[in-house]
Design an enzyme around this catalytic site. Sequence first.
Site, PDB file in Angstrom:
ATOM      1  N   GLY A 197       0.757  -1.203  -0.065  1.00 55.90           N
ATOM      2  CA  GLY A 197      -0.077   0.001  -0.083  1.00 55.90           C
ATOM      3  C   GLY A 197       0.749   1.271  -0.019  1.00 55.90           C
ATOM      4  O   GLY A 197       2.126   1.172  -0.002  1.00 55.90           O
ATOM      5  N   GLN A 254       9.970  -3.254   1.003  1.00 57.30           N
ATOM      6  CA  GLN A 254      10.163  -2.746  -0.150  1.00 57.30           C
ATOM      7  C   GLN A 254      11.643  -2.132  -0.142  1.00 57.30           C
ATOM      8  O   GLN A 254      12.155  -2.154  -1.188  1.00 57.30           O
ATOM      9  CB  GLN A 254       9.589  -1.338  -0.223  1.00 57.30           C
ATOM     10  CG  GLN A 254       9.946   0.071   0.701  1.00 57.30           C
ATOM     11  CD  GLN A 254       9.021  -0.074   2.225  1.00 57.30           C
ATOM     12  OE1 GLN A 254       8.522  -1.050   2.365  1.00 57.30           O
ATOM     13  NE2 GLN A 254       9.310   0.970   2.731  1.00 57.30           N
ATOM     14  N   GLY A 282      -1.603   1.913   6.736  1.00 50.68           N
ATOM     15  CA  GLY A 282      -1.752   1.127   8.040  1.00 50.68           C
ATOM     16  C   GLY A 282      -0.836  -0.272   7.938  1.00 50.68           C
ATOM     17  O   GLY A 282      -1.454  -1.044   8.751  1.00 50.68           O
ATOM     18  N   GLU A 293       8.552  -3.062   6.170  1.00 49.24           N
ATOM     19  CA  GLU A 293       9.430  -2.343   5.085  1.00 49.24           C
ATOM     20  C   GLU A 293      10.081  -2.986   4.220  1.00 49.24           C
ATOM     21  O   GLU A 293      11.267  -2.965   3.746  1.00 49.24           O
ATOM     22  CB  GLU A 293      10.402  -1.538   6.061  1.00 49.24           C
ATOM     23  CG  GLU A 293       9.758  -0.542   7.457  1.00 49.24           C
ATOM     24  CD  GLU A 293       9.073   0.653   6.835  1.00 49.24           C
ATOM     25  OE1 GLU A 293       8.966   0.804   5.535  1.00 49.24           O
ATOM     26  OE2 GLU A 293       8.405   0.939   7.622  1.00 49.24           O
TER      27      GLU A 293
END
Length: 202
Positions: free
Chosen positions: A9, A84, A14, A82
């Site tokens: 997202g 990514q 959230g 995290e």
Amino acid sequence: MATLRFSFGTMGSGKSTVALQIHHNLNDRGLRGLLLTKLDRDGSQVTSRLGVAAPAVEVTPGLDIHALTLEQWPLHYLVCDEAQFYTVEQCEQLARVVDELAVDVYAFGLITDFRGLLFDGTKRLLEIADDRVALQVEARCWCGARATHNARLVNGAIVYEGEVVVVGDTDADTAQPLFGDSVRYELLCRRHYLRGDLEPAD
Ligand SMILES: [Zn+2]
């Protein structure tokens, strides 16, 4: 069958809150797992903007997550925030943890960077995950449209080039100066991101 689930997202969707909730729920059921994160706002813990936090293993660039899982054995699951920022190799280690060790992996990550491009870790996880889940918390642009872009603001102005990884916040009050510049992020719809409009024109 263990699964590799990747939930993604924008900032403000959230995802850290959901990551903490899953970790808590599985722990409550007596399952053993690890919480992992990288470059969280407050060091080696996962924090949610709603004020909840839990200690976490920091995923350094050289960490082998498959080896870590064996070291910490027995484990039933990994919750990875995290994601990514994980390297392509670390994403592939998560797949091996699922396939070879039958450990469930719940990975969470931002979808695109401030340039509007997929993060490296996100791209690899979208390619290899068993389940891809778009987080349904709807962040909004100032105009009311769905916010799909994380714009980076340096000294209050939107930028489209620069280092991919600069940790900032979506809350203007906590923006940290970077080499004298203040960096923060703002959620915008695609139209206002591309135009660089941060507020209504007079
Ligand atoms: Zn807008």
